[in-house]
Design a protein around this motif. Structure first.
Motif, mmCIF file in Angstrom:
data_model
loop_
_atom_site.group_PDB
_atom_site.id
_atom_site.type_symbol
_atom_site.label_atom_id
_atom_site.label_comp_id
_atom_site.label_asym_id
_atom_site.label_seq_id
_atom_site.Cartn_x
_atom_site.Cartn_y
_atom_site.Cartn_z
ATOM 1 N N UNK B 367 0.893 -1.220 0.046
ATOM 2 C CA UNK B 367 0.081 0.013 0.074
ATOM 3 C C UNK B 367 0.998 1.283 -0.127
ATOM 4 N N UNK B 368 1.845 1.097 0.825
ATOM 5 C CA UNK B 368 2.882 2.470 0.878
ATOM 6 C C UNK B 368 3.631 2.580 -0.365
ATOM 7 N N UNK B 369 4.075 1.433 -0.955
ATOM 8 C CA UNK B 369 4.617 1.490 -2.354
ATOM 9 C C UNK B 369 3.706 2.024 -3.381
ATOM 10 N N UNK B 370 2.462 1.911 -3.261
ATOM 11 C CA UNK B 370 1.497 2.295 -4.484
ATOM 12 C C UNK B 370 1.340 3.869 -4.075
ATOM 13 N N UNK B 371 1.261 4.255 -2.798
ATOM 14 C CA UNK B 371 1.058 5.734 -2.571
ATOM 15 C C UNK B 371 2.063 6.499 -3.030
ATOM 16 N N UNK B 372 3.245 5.688 -2.640
ATOM 17 C CA UNK B 372 4.572 6.546 -3.154
ATOM 18 C C UNK B 372 4.466 6.669 -4.579
ATOM 19 N N UNK B 373 4.014 5.803 -5.222
ATOM 20 C CA UNK B 373 3.992 5.858 -6.727
ATOM 21 C C UNK B 373 3.055 6.915 -7.319
ATOM 22 N N UNK B 374 2.015 6.953 -6.773
ATOM 23 C CA UNK B 374 0.704 7.554 -7.136
ATOM 24 C C UNK B 374 1.033 9.235 -6.727
ATOM 25 N N UNK B 375 1.810 9.409 -5.779
ATOM 26 C CA UNK B 375 2.216 10.615 -5.343
ATOM 27 C C UNK B 375 3.463 11.129 -5.795
ATOM 28 N N UNK B 376 4.166 10.222 -6.654
ATOM 29 C CA UNK B 376 5.430 10.739 -7.140
ATOM 30 C C UNK B 376 6.319 10.853 -6.345
ATOM 31 N N UNK B 509 -10.977 -3.369 0.339
ATOM 32 C CA UNK B 509 -10.825 -4.673 0.967
ATOM 33 C C UNK B 509 -10.246 -5.492 0.087
ATOM 34 N N UNK B 510 -10.003 -5.345 -1.536
ATOM 35 C CA UNK B 510 -9.585 -6.148 -2.341
ATOM 36 C C UNK B 510 -8.404 -5.245 -3.129
ATOM 37 N N UNK B 511 -7.293 -6.170 -3.384
ATOM 38 C CA UNK B 511 -6.249 -5.406 -3.904
ATOM 39 C C UNK B 511 -6.462 -4.639 -5.164
ATOM 40 N N UNK B 512 -7.490 -5.114 -5.975
ATOM 41 C CA UNK B 512 -7.702 -4.244 -7.292
ATOM 42 C C UNK B 512 -8.406 -3.122 -7.064
ATOM 43 N N UNK B 513 -9.001 -2.764 -5.795
ATOM 44 C CA UNK B 513 -9.841 -1.638 -5.577
ATOM 45 C C UNK B 513 -8.787 -0.389 -5.133
ATOM 46 N N UNK B 514 -7.439 -0.909 -4.884
ATOM 47 C CA UNK B 514 -6.340 -0.087 -4.236
ATOM 48 C C UNK B 514 -6.015 1.225 -4.972
ATOM 49 N N UNK B 515 -5.546 1.005 -5.975
ATOM 50 C CA UNK B 515 -4.984 2.021 -7.147
ATOM 51 C C UNK B 515 -6.200 3.198 -7.340
ATOM 52 N N UNK B 516 -7.207 2.395 -7.794
ATOM 53 C CA UNK B 516 -8.513 3.304 -7.971
ATOM 54 C C UNK B 516 -8.612 4.402 -6.537
ATOM 55 N N UNK B 517 -8.868 3.851 -5.629
ATOM 56 C CA UNK B 517 -9.035 4.274 -4.275
ATOM 57 C C UNK B 517 -8.097 5.463 -3.826
ATOM 58 N N UNK B 519 -6.043 6.917 -6.080
ATOM 59 C CA UNK B 519 -6.392 8.089 -7.138
ATOM 60 C C UNK B 519 -7.565 9.003 -6.874
ATOM 61 N N UNK B 520 -8.492 8.344 -6.282
ATOM 62 C CA UNK B 520 -9.610 9.095 -5.964
ATOM 63 C C UNK B 520 -9.584 10.026 -4.796
ATOM 64 N N UNK B 521 -8.743 9.473 -3.880
ATOM 65 C CA UNK B 521 -8.286 10.426 -2.676
ATOM 66 C C UNK B 521 -7.639 11.453 -2.951
ATOM 67 N N UNK B 522 -6.518 11.407 -3.739
ATOM 68 C CA UNK B 522 -5.532 12.142 -4.074
ATOM 69 C C UNK B 522 -6.208 13.329 -4.959
ATOM 70 N N UNK B 523 -7.380 13.031 -5.693
ATOM 71 C CA UNK B 523 -8.024 14.078 -6.513
ATOM 72 C C UNK B 523 -9.051 15.030 -5.659
ATOM 73 N N UNK B 524 -9.163 14.762 -4.270
ATOM 74 C CA UNK B 524 -10.194 15.478 -3.748
ATOM 75 C C UNK B 524 -9.545 16.669 -3.044
ATOM 76 N N UNK B 525 -10.189 18.027 -3.223
ATOM 77 C CA UNK B 525 -9.523 19.007 -3.120
ATOM 78 C C UNK B 525 -10.114 20.089 -1.952
#
Ligand SMILES: Cc1ncc(C[n+]2csc(CCOP(=O)(O)OP(=O)(O)O)c2C)c(N)n1
Ligand SMILES: [Mg+2]
Lengths: 160, 557
Positions: B367-376, B509-517, B519-525
């Motif tokens: 999860x941390x790796x993905x957050x790292x990736x998505x936030x560059x 709850x599932x790994x394939x929902x992770x990236x989407x979630x 990205x969704x969170x990062x786009x909220x302003x």
């Protein structure tokens, strides 16, 4: 090993609490403590006797310096000093023992400051050893009460 | 100009100290202060618990380098600040805490909402004041800010009786601060520097250990220049994370209980440690008696009391990290240490940070790796405390100082979220995320109301392992798997909770929902977001050197 530290502090409210708190928090035991004003208004001197090796002493000194209101910390270990404590001792005494006690008082250059038919109050000043010795000599007569100040020290003027 | 003390200190903070924001909570003893705030341009953020105010001020300070200010009323208001002040104290962050006190005439009478705030906070502040004389107000404020932000930084508290706030004074700011007993030493001693240079020259296996002091002194650029000139590996402490970009060739990660194995091996096998702005805490060194047995130590620190406190030092240098590094850079000769680098590269290759994959459950490190990736790798990462904190430290590689914000010294659960509110307010242009645990996030969850009210899009990622994971890990490893009071089987529905507070919430709850979630969170302003990610309960933090152990006790995985 015993060390005598002398702290010059700004005379602000709470400064003694800060120092006492620091010592207890870091686990340094204070054996003796004397606090009073100095020749400079607004500054107080706190003389502390503490136990510990060189490393502990170095930490105590540095930690004390970190307190904003502590201006100077002197370690008098190994430095030629005049050191004094003062004690008031109430000792049992009646006509039969009075003479012997007066002899002791003279030997120790102490003085009798109060007399009643049952006891005497004796004032003695000197270094810790002298006061301990005097007290020991009085013990057989019965010490009813003792009040003793913390140690104060002053560096000797002549450096040998 | 005549004005009340409350007006004067607000004017002073704005005009002389550049204070832009206060975090606070009102009450009887500070009502006079809040009254003066009513007509003022100084912005105030109303937290929902005073602990949140202290952490928010702290997060603001850590992320911006400015002084953070928090305010609370007397009694329970002040005691609620205590954890936050202690947190700032342990990590040397500059905050000012203003507390109300009962009226001067009521002090000492066990009056309503009276506590001895000065007494309580003495051991957890750099300095504190009870402001009894209104005429002293501006002198004390000037001193307090000066003490907080100079030398080894730290929290300063000013306790102000209710009647003092409304007393009238003449607005005269003292020209300078006069503190007989406070003169931090910034300049390194030339002789000590020469000795250090000699040791550096002679060393075959040098290593630089950079701590929070490098960040506090804004010495990151100097650190990098110096390290490059002597081509020496840099490890950091947890607090030093960010002092050198973690993708820099010289950076070898952070040491300590959960540091990378290669970082711990490197420091333990070194023959010279150049330690800058560190305090050799037990979490960094493990058993001190066996820490880096073959190494000489050069210790640079602004606080003389840190030198020789936990480890014996060969060359003490009491100085500001920045100035010491500037000087050392000029004085040292370039070095290469090729054999040493061979060894380090070998360790890096052999013991990379890694984790066990699971096909059925989400693993938190991923999860941390993905957050790292998505936030560059650009987000300001604030953490709670526990496994979440260590995984964030291990797998989110930061690029700059003040980018990784964590309660290192006190290990305060509940720090992360309010600190991220402070960080976001100080860094409007940056993404601020809080890596949280399901336990920690509930310790200051009420701050969702604050973040919603302020429309702060702080992103909370809960690594929800349904337990107090770090304690559970110790129980698993050292207490025969007896999970006493660490399994959080009943948890709030974070989606609904977010909704109730006017925030956004989503469960993964599932790994394939992770990236989407993510990205969704990062786009909220426009409001805070909670992403509640169900992760594997049994996941552990490795490597681990058990408390008080030496490196030979390290469990790699
Ligand atoms: C205020 C506070 N209370 C207790 C602790 C002890 N403690 C350290 S880690 C931890 C577990 C934290 O649980 P969680 O937030 O879910 O994080 P996890 O380890 O599961 O990632 C606890 C209880 C603490 N650090 N701070
Ligand atoms: Mg958890």
């Amino acid at each position: 090993m015993q060390h005598t530290l002398s702290l010059i502090v700004e005379n602000k409210p709470g400064v003694l609490a800060r120092i006492a708190g620091l010592f207890s928090r870091r686990g340094y035991n204070i054996e003796s403590l004397a606090v009073n004003t100095t020749e400079t208004p607004n500054l107080s001197r706190i003389t502390l006797v503490v136990n510990g090796d060189e490393k502990v002493l170095e930490q105590i000194t540095k930690q004390a310096y970190k307190l904003i209101e502590v201006i100077k910390v002197n370690d008098f270990t190994g430095v030629p000093v005049v050191e004094r404590e003062l004690a008031l001792i109430r000792v049992k005494s009646d006509a039969s023992t009075r003479r012997a006690i007066i002899d002791l008082v003279e030997i120790f250059r102490a003085s009798i400051v109060d007399v009643s038919d049952k006891d005497l109050i004796i004032e003695v000043t000197g270094d810790s050893e002298k006061i301990d010795a005097f007290k020991k000599n009085l013990e057989p007569y019965g010490i009813k009460e003792m009040v003793r100040t913390g140690k104060i020290v002053m560096e000797r003027g002549l450096k040998l | 100009m005549q004005m009340t003390v409350a007006e004067a200190i607000i004017k002073y903070m704005q005009e002389e100290e550049g204070v832009e924001i206060l975090f606070g909570y009102p009450g009887g003893a500070v009502i006079g202060f809040y009254d003066a705030l009513y007509n003022s341009t100084l912005k105030h953020v109303l937290v929902r618990h005073e602990q949140g105010a202290a952490h928010a001020a702290d997060g603001y300070a850590r992320s911006t380098g400015k002084v953070g200010v928090c305010v609370a009323t007397s009694g329970p208001g002040a005691t609620n600040l205590v954890t936050g002040i202690a947190t700032a104290y342990m990590d040397s962050t500059p905050i000012i805490a203003i507390t109300g006190q009962v009226r001067t005439s009521a002090i000492g009478k066990d009056s309503f909402q009276e506590v001895d705030t000065r007494g309580i906070t003495m051991p957890i502040t750099k300095h504190n004041y009870l402001l009894k004389d209104p005429g002293e107000a501006l002198r004390i404020f000037k001193e307090a800010f000066y003490i907080a932000k100079t030398g080894r930084k730290g929290p300063v508290l000013i306790d102000i009786p209710a009647d003092v706030f409304s007393a009238k004074i003449e607005y005269i700011v003292p020209a300078k601060v006069e503190l007989l007993g406070y003169r931090p030493n910034y300049e390194p001693h030339p002789l000590q520097l020469r000795k250090a240079v000699q040791l550096i020259k002679e060393s075959e296996r040098p290593i630089i250990l950079a701590g929070g002091g490098v960040i506090a002194s804004d010495a990151s650029a100097e650190l990098i220049k110096f390290a490059e000139k002597i081509n020496t590996p840099v490890v950091t402490t947890l607090m030093g994370k960010g002092s050198i970009p973690e993708d820099h060739d010289l950076c070898c990660g952070f040491i300590g209980m959960h540091g990378a194995a290669y970082a711990n091996y490197a420091i333990n096998e070194s023959d010279l440690i150049i330690a800058i702005g560190v305090r050799f805490s037990d979490r960094s060194t493990g058993k001190v008696e066996t820490f880096a047995p073959g190494a000489k130590i050069i210790h640079i620190d602004i606080d003389p009391a840190e030198i020789g406190k936990n480890v014996s030092v060969d060359i003490p240098i009491v100085a500001d990290a920045k100035r010491a590094l500037e000087k050392l850079y000029e004085m040292v000769e370039p070095k290469h240490n090729p054999i040493w680098w061979e060894k380090i590269k070998e360790w890096k290759a052999k013991y990379p940070l890694r984790y066990r994959w699971d096909d059925d459950e989400i693993v938190p490190q991923y999860v941390i790796e993905k957050i790292y990736e998505k936030t560059k790798g650009e987000a300001i990462v604030v953490t709670e405390v526990g496994q979440n904190q260590m995984w964030a430290a291990q797998f989110y590689k930061v690029k700059r100082p003040r980018q990784f914000i964590t309660s290192g010294g006190l290990g305060t659960m509940g720090f992360g979220f309010p600190a991220s509110i402070g960080a976001k307010i100080g860094n409007k242009d940056k993404i601020v995320i809080d890596i949280a645990g399901d336990g920690s996030i509930q310790m200051n969850i009420q701050e969702l109301a604050t973040a919603s009210a302020e429309k702060l899009p702080v992103k909370i990622f809960v690594l929800n392992n349904s337990c107090l994971g770090m304690v559970r890990q110790w129980q698993e490893l050292f207490y025969g798997k007896r999970y006493a009071c660490t399994l959080l089987d009943v948890a709030p529905d974070f989606e609904k909770l977010a909704d109730a507070y006017g925030a956004y919430g989503r469960r993964v709850t599932k790994i394939d929902e992770l990236e989407d979630a993510i990205e969704w969170a990062l786009n909220i302003n426009d409001a805070p977001v909670i992403v509640d990610i169900k992760v594997k309960r049994e996941a552990n933090v490795f490597p681990m050197i058990p408390a008080g152990g030496s490196i030979d006790k390290m469990m790699i995985d």
